[in-house]
Design a protein around this motif. Sequence first.
Motif, PDB file in Angstrom:
ATOM      1  N   GLY A 153     -16.637   2.566  -0.107  1.00 31.23           N
ATOM      2  CA  GLY A 153     -15.345   1.934   0.033  1.00 31.23           C
ATOM      3  C   GLY A 153     -14.175   2.893   0.040  1.00 31.23           C
ATOM      4  N   THR A 154     -12.977   2.316   0.228  1.00 34.36           N
ATOM      5  CA  THR A 154     -11.724   3.068   0.249  1.00 34.36           C
ATOM      6  C   THR A 154     -10.909   2.706  -0.982  1.00 34.36           C
ATOM      7  OG1 THR A 154     -11.696   3.058   2.669  1.00 34.36           O
ATOM      8  CG2 THR A 154      -9.612   3.502   1.554  1.00 34.36           C
ATOM      9  N   VAL A 155     -10.290   3.703  -1.592  1.00 34.71           N
ATOM     10  CA  VAL A 155      -9.483   3.499  -2.798  1.00 34.71           C
ATOM     11  C   VAL A 155      -8.024   3.763  -2.453  1.00 34.71           C
ATOM     12  CG1 VAL A 155      -9.085   4.230  -5.166  1.00 34.71           C
ATOM     13  CG2 VAL A 155     -11.419   4.189  -4.258  1.00 34.71           C
ATOM     14  N   THR A 156      -7.171   2.770  -2.711  1.00 33.23           N
ATOM     15  CA  THR A 156      -5.764   2.858  -2.320  1.00 33.23           C
ATOM     16  C   THR A 156      -4.853   2.561  -3.497  1.00 33.23           C
ATOM     17  OG1 THR A 156      -6.366   2.059  -0.098  1.00 33.23           O
ATOM     18  CG2 THR A 156      -4.036   2.018  -0.683  1.00 33.23           C
ATOM     19  N   LEU A 157      -3.823   3.367  -3.663  1.00 26.17           N
ATOM     20  CA  LEU A 157      -2.789   3.113  -4.668  1.00 26.17           C
ATOM     21  C   LEU A 157      -1.835   2.066  -4.120  1.00 26.17           C
ATOM     22  CD1 LEU A 157      -1.301   3.801  -7.329  1.00 26.17           C
ATOM     23  CD2 LEU A 157      -0.095   5.590  -6.056  1.00 26.17           C
ATOM     24  N   CYS A 158      -1.590   1.032  -4.900  1.00 24.88           N
ATOM     25  CA  CYS A 158      -0.732  -0.073  -4.449  1.00 24.88           C
ATOM     26  C   CYS A 158       0.265  -0.454  -5.529  1.00 24.88           C
ATOM     27  CB  CYS A 158      -1.568  -1.305  -4.100  1.00 24.88           C
ATOM     28  SG  CYS A 158      -2.736  -1.067  -2.744  1.00 24.88           S
ATOM     29  N   GLN A 159       1.272  -1.192  -5.094  1.00 25.11           N
ATOM     30  CA  GLN A 159       2.257  -1.767  -6.015  1.00 25.11           C
ATOM     31  C   GLN A 159       2.244  -3.276  -5.853  1.00 25.11           C
ATOM     32  OE1 GLN A 159       6.542  -1.130  -5.248  1.00 25.11           O
ATOM     33  NE2 GLN A 159       6.632  -0.312  -7.332  1.00 25.11           N
ATOM     34  N   ILE A 210      -9.498  -4.836  -8.122  1.00 25.55           N
ATOM     35  CA  ILE A 210      -8.201  -4.366  -8.616  1.00 25.55           C
ATOM     36  C   ILE A 210      -8.437  -3.619  -9.933  1.00 25.55           C
ATOM     37  CG2 ILE A 210      -5.838  -5.023  -9.191  1.00 25.55           C
ATOM     38  CD1 ILE A 210      -6.456  -7.758  -7.855  1.00 25.55           C
ATOM     39  N   MET A 211      -8.080  -2.341  -9.937  1.00 31.35           N
ATOM     40  CA  MET A 211      -8.380  -1.483 -11.073  1.00 31.35           C
ATOM     41  C   MET A 211      -7.109  -0.820 -11.618  1.00 31.35           C
ATOM     42  SD  MET A 211     -11.734  -1.748 -11.134  1.00 31.35           S
ATOM     43  CE  MET A 211     -12.227  -0.414 -12.210  1.00 31.35           C
ATOM     44  N   GLU A 212      -7.214  -0.320 -12.812  1.00 29.33           N
ATOM     45  CA  GLU A 212      -6.145   0.438 -13.448  1.00 29.33           C
ATOM     46  C   GLU A 212      -5.881   1.749 -12.704  1.00 29.33           C
ATOM     47  OE1 GLU A 212      -5.381   2.507 -17.862  1.00 29.33           O
ATOM     48  OE2 GLU A 212      -7.333   1.670 -17.333  1.00 29.33           O
ATOM     49  N   TYR A 213      -4.625   2.113 -12.582  1.00 30.67           N
ATOM     50  CA  TYR A 213      -4.243   3.390 -11.962  1.00 30.67           C
ATOM     51  C   TYR A 213      -4.057   4.443 -13.045  1.00 30.67           C
ATOM     52  CZ  TYR A 213      -1.224   6.928  -9.790  1.00 30.67           C
ATOM     53  OH  TYR A 213      -0.686   8.112  -9.357  1.00 30.67           O
ATOM     54  N   GLU A 245       7.092  -2.699 -11.121  1.00 32.78           N
ATOM     55  CA  GLU A 245       6.779  -1.450 -11.803  1.00 32.78           C
ATOM     56  C   GLU A 245       5.275  -1.257 -12.018  1.00 32.78           C
ATOM     57  OE1 GLU A 245       9.017  -1.179 -15.367  1.00 32.78           O
ATOM     58  OE2 GLU A 245      10.963  -1.253 -14.367  1.00 32.78           O
ATOM     59  N   ARG A 246       4.472  -2.236 -11.630  1.00 36.43           N
ATOM     60  CA  ARG A 246       3.030  -2.151 -11.866  1.00 36.43           C
ATOM     61  C   ARG A 246       2.320  -1.487 -10.685  1.00 36.43           C
ATOM     62  NH1 ARG A 246      -1.212  -4.938 -14.390  1.00 36.43           N
ATOM     63  NH2 ARG A 246       0.099  -4.934 -16.238  1.00 36.43           N
ATOM     64  N   LEU A 247       1.719  -0.335 -10.945  1.00 31.01           N
ATOM     65  CA  LEU A 247       0.888   0.338  -9.959  1.00 31.01           C
ATOM     66  C   LEU A 247      -0.566   0.051 -10.280  1.00 31.01           C
ATOM     67  CD1 LEU A 247       2.626   3.845  -9.670  1.00 31.01           C
ATOM     68  CD2 LEU A 247       2.876   1.873  -8.154  1.00 31.01           C
ATOM     69  N   VAL A 248      -1.333  -0.282  -9.271  1.00 32.94           N
ATOM     70  CA  VAL A 248      -2.755  -0.551  -9.448  1.00 32.94           C
ATOM     71  C   VAL A 248      -3.523   0.150  -8.338  1.00 32.94           C
ATOM     72  CG1 VAL A 248      -2.407  -2.773 -10.591  1.00 32.94           C
ATOM     73  CG2 VAL A 248      -2.676  -2.684  -8.102  1.00 32.94           C
ATOM     74  N   GLU A 276       0.843  -1.194   0.000  1.00 32.84           N
ATOM     75  CA  GLU A 276       0.000   0.000   0.000  1.00 32.84           C
ATOM     76  C   GLU A 276       0.879   1.246   0.000  1.00 32.84           C
ATOM     77  OE1 GLU A 276      -3.022   0.011   2.968  1.00 32.84           O
ATOM     78  OE2 GLU A 276      -3.544  -2.091   2.654  1.00 32.84           O
ATOM     79  N   LEU A 277       0.614   2.148  -0.946  1.00 35.76           N
ATOM     80  CA  LEU A 277       1.431   3.356  -1.089  1.00 35.76           C
ATOM     81  C   LEU A 277       0.718   4.617  -0.618  1.00 35.76           C
ATOM     82  CD1 LEU A 277       2.925   2.680  -4.642  1.00 35.76           C
ATOM     83  CD2 LEU A 277       3.954   2.174  -2.416  1.00 35.76           C
ATOM     84  N   GLU A 278      -0.575   4.737  -0.959  1.00 37.36           N
ATOM     85  CA  GLU A 278      -1.279   5.983  -0.648  1.00 37.36           C
ATOM     86  C   GLU A 278      -2.787   5.776  -0.749  1.00 37.36           C
ATOM     87  OE1 GLU A 278      -1.706  10.513  -2.550  1.00 37.36           O
ATOM     88  OE2 GLU A 278      -0.295   9.043  -3.404  1.00 37.36           O
ATOM     89  N   VAL A 279      -3.530   6.328   0.202  1.00 35.37           N
ATOM     90  CA  VAL A 279      -4.988   6.320   0.117  1.00 35.37           C
ATOM     91  C   VAL A 279      -5.403   7.458  -0.817  1.00 35.37           C
ATOM     92  CG1 VAL A 279      -7.160   6.638   1.368  1.00 35.37           C
ATOM     93  CG2 VAL A 279      -5.319   5.321   2.403  1.00 35.37           C
ATOM     94  N   LEU A 280      -6.067   7.090  -1.910  1.00 39.25           N
ATOM     95  CA  LEU A 280      -6.463   8.082  -2.910  1.00 39.25           C
ATOM     96  C   LEU A 280      -7.815   8.710  -2.610  1.00 39.25           C
ATOM     97  CD1 LEU A 280      -5.371   6.189  -6.151  1.00 39.25           C
ATOM     98  CD2 LEU A 280      -4.106   7.948  -4.898  1.00 39.25           C
ATOM     99  N   GLY A 281      -8.661   7.983  -1.869  1.00 39.56           N
ATOM    100  CA  GLY A 281      -9.966   8.549  -1.558  1.00 39.56           C
ATOM    101  C   GLY A 281     -10.823   7.591  -0.757  1.00 39.56           C
ATOM    102  N   ARG A 282     -11.823   8.158  -0.114  1.00 36.66           N
ATOM    103  CA  ARG A 282     -12.810   7.373   0.629  1.00 36.66           C
ATOM    104  C   ARG A 282     -14.195   7.836   0.225  1.00 36.66           C
ATOM    105  NH1 ARG A 282      -8.700   7.968   4.563  1.00 36.66           N
ATOM    106  NH2 ARG A 282      -7.983   5.964   5.418  1.00 36.66           N
ATOM    107  N   GLY A 283     -15.068   6.880  -0.065  1.00 38.59           N
ATOM    108  CA  GLY A 283     -16.423   7.205  -0.476  1.00 38.59           C
ATOM    109  C   GLY A 283     -17.446   6.464   0.347  1.00 38.59           C
ATOM    110  N   ALA A 284     -18.705   6.572  -0.091  1.00 37.45           N
ATOM    111  CA  ALA A 284     -19.798   5.953   0.652  1.00 37.45           C
ATOM    112  C   ALA A 284     -19.683   4.433   0.683  1.00 37.45           C
ATOM    113  CB  ALA A 284     -21.134   6.368   0.033  1.00 37.45           C
TER     114      ALA A 284
END
Length: 272
Positions: free
Chosen positions: A16-22, A76-79, A28-31, A6-14
């Motif tokens: 769920g939580t969205v987190t940038l990960c490696q 798991i989604m595209e960054y 080299e793949r960020l998701v 886990e690298l960074e929390v990108l956002g929180r919504g109603a």
Amino acid sequence: MDDFVELEVLGRGAFGTVTLCQRKSEQERLVVLKEIEIQETPEITEEEVKVVSSFHHPLIVRFFGRFTRNNNVFIIMEYMPGGTLWQYLKGRKGRLLAEDEVVRLFAQLVLALEHIHSRKVLHRDVKSKNILLSADHSVAKIGDFGISKILETNKSRAGSIVGTPEYFSPELCRGQTYGSKSDVWALGCVLYELMTLTRPFQASSVPALAVKILSGDVRPPDETYSKILRQLLKDMMHPEPSERAGVRACAACPLVAVEIVKLACSLGSAGV
């Protein structure tokens, strides 16, 4: 989660939580991992997974898979390193976009929405915060299908009042059933943002917002934008769905059609 750092929390919504990960297996793949509590929204989680896994389009945020851990589901989604369209426009600090940039970004969103509707899906939350950009802000992709709706036929309609109030269509405000033209209205609101850097309708409460939307009273975009583009905006934000432009009519607008031809030639080589 063992395969991700886990690298960074990108956002929180109603939902769920969205987190940038490696990925540990691909340095080299960020998701992006979207974590959702299954017990809170089981039907939304399953619907979103069903929807996003069916799309294979260069202008829709890609879905790489999912897994479950501790009663939560992780999608798991595209960054997209350029952040959201909302963030980009706010960062402009009042400096309007040139018309060619407005049309280029808008044409991409039209293609993405046309694909979504062709799969008998209503997005139901088209907004600048759910549009993600490439690092240089030249590529826009639609994401976040958390409240999307799969329809049985192209003529089916939805009735649940969901979405972001600032982007509600008049039929939603009236409590009527709605179809793909409601997504077009929301995309019209996004086009308005591209042209003005602000939302067309803002108020301190949902009832006051509904009154503004139903009145249709909105400040027109700057006249430096072409008459064709300003007319397209009006056609997309017609209060009556039967008179409102559909997504294919948007694609047929001369300005947009020319850009779509350019996109058809460039998307493959851009690697998006």
